[in-house]
Design a protein around this motif. Sequence first.
Motif, PDB file in Angstrom:
ATOM      1  N   GLU A   1     -50.105  11.555  56.186  1.00 55.90           N
ATOM      2  CA  GLU A   1     -51.169  11.170  55.270  1.00 55.90           C
ATOM      3  C   GLU A   1     -52.532  11.008  55.947  1.00 55.90           C
ATOM      4  O   GLU A   1     -53.562  11.406  55.396  1.00 55.90           O
TER       5      GLU A   1
ATOM      6  N   GLY B   1     -46.741  16.226  38.757  1.00 56.44           N
ATOM      7  CA  GLY B   1     -47.154  14.838  38.598  1.00 56.44           C
ATOM      8  C   GLY B   1     -46.171  14.045  37.761  1.00 56.44           C
ATOM      9  O   GLY B   1     -45.970  12.848  37.970  1.00 56.44           O
TER      10      GLY B   1
ATOM     11  N   LYS C   1     -43.438  12.893  40.070  1.00 55.52           N
ATOM     12  CA  LYS C   1     -44.003  11.866  40.949  1.00 55.52           C
ATOM     13  C   LYS C   1     -44.127  10.540  40.213  1.00 55.52           C
ATOM     14  O   LYS C   1     -43.718   9.485  40.708  1.00 55.52           O
ATOM     15  N   ARG C   2     -44.682  10.583  39.002  1.00 55.39           N
ATOM     16  CA  ARG C   2     -44.871   9.346  38.232  1.00 55.39           C
ATOM     17  C   ARG C   2     -43.538   8.691  37.856  1.00 55.39           C
ATOM     18  O   ARG C   2     -43.447   7.464  37.760  1.00 55.39           O
TER      19      ARG C   2
ATOM     20  N   GLU D   1     -42.634   6.680  41.187  1.00 54.76           N
ATOM     21  CA  GLU D   1     -43.596   5.959  42.013  1.00 54.76           C
ATOM     22  C   GLU D   1     -43.407   4.440  42.012  1.00 54.76           C
ATOM     23  O   GLU D   1     -43.871   3.774  42.928  1.00 54.76           O
ATOM     24  N   LYS D   2     -42.690   3.883  41.048  1.00 53.08           N
ATOM     25  CA  LYS D   2     -42.435   2.433  41.034  1.00 53.08           C
ATOM     26  C   LYS D   2     -41.173   2.057  41.814  1.00 53.08           C
ATOM     27  O   LYS D   2     -40.888   0.883  42.002  1.00 53.08           O
TER      28      LYS D   2
ATOM     29  N   GLU E   1     -44.440   9.477  51.421  1.00 53.55           N
ATOM     30  CA  GLU E   1     -45.837   9.783  51.169  1.00 53.55           C
ATOM     31  C   GLU E   1     -45.883  10.678  49.934  1.00 53.55           C
ATOM     32  O   GLU E   1     -45.051  11.573  49.787  1.00 53.55           O
ATOM     33  N   MET E   2     -46.847  10.428  49.053  1.00 49.66           N
ATOM     34  CA  MET E   2     -47.063  11.250  47.864  1.00 49.66           C
ATOM     35  C   MET E   2     -48.445  11.877  48.015  1.00 49.66           C
ATOM     36  O   MET E   2     -49.460  11.231  47.728  1.00 49.66           O
TER      37      MET E   2
ATOM     38  N   PHE F   1     -47.797  17.357  43.712  1.00 53.17           N
ATOM     39  CA  PHE F   1     -47.743  16.495  44.891  1.00 53.17           C
ATOM     40  C   PHE F   1     -46.680  16.983  45.865  1.00 53.17           C
ATOM     41  O   PHE F   1     -45.643  17.490  45.446  1.00 53.17           O
TER      42      PHE F   1
ATOM     43  N   LEU G   1     -44.024  15.483  48.196  1.00 56.01           N
ATOM     44  CA  LEU G   1     -43.329  14.238  48.521  1.00 56.01           C
ATOM     45  C   LEU G   1     -42.776  14.379  49.931  1.00 56.01           C
ATOM     46  O   LEU G   1     -42.010  15.299  50.217  1.00 56.01           O
TER      47      LEU G   1
END
Length: 191
Positions: A41, A76, A79-80, A83-84, A90-91, A109, A111
């Motif tokens: 990142e 996305g 990813k969403r 994400e929690k 790393e995204m 993204f 990952l």
Amino acid sequence: MKVCAIVDLGARESDEFCYLRNPPEGFEIESWRLAAGEPAEADYPKNARIKMSPKEKGLVISDVVGNNESLLIVSGRLKRAIEKLDLSIEMLPLAIYNHRGKVASDDVFILNPLSVIDCLDPDEAEVDYLDGEVVSVDKYAFSSKKLKQAPHLFRVKEDPSTIVLGDDVLKAWLTLEPEPSNLSLEHFELE
């Protein structure tokens, strides 16, 4: 963890789907880090992009974008969905440009799972070694005992380019409507 699955990063379920043959522009020399689970990142380019190869005719951006760089490139939406979750990943944002140089998608993204886990069952897995170094993994067999505390998205120690999804990630992705496109998995039941 009761179930896990290996993601086929080179899959393409349809010729209409985009298939990428290059790493992100400006990150070519360091792209190995994205396939090995090394942190990237801090050096990852702002406005990272990959141009579609003229050798590939597919234009549709699938939920998992097949590629020959061993990168987990996702929409996305995927990813969403995760994400929690408490994942060590790393995204990294990415834009995919089409054959004409126009943005095909900027909601994509990479990952990069940073957890590399010793998870194979040494009695059941088939691993080839040369001078003590792993050459290839010919058959995956996972140890339930080793996976008890494993994260739900990780890399295999003997082959870090192999990415494994655990229960939580599988549930998050496989319950999406519509079903994720180009998500090619090899499932494993654990005892």
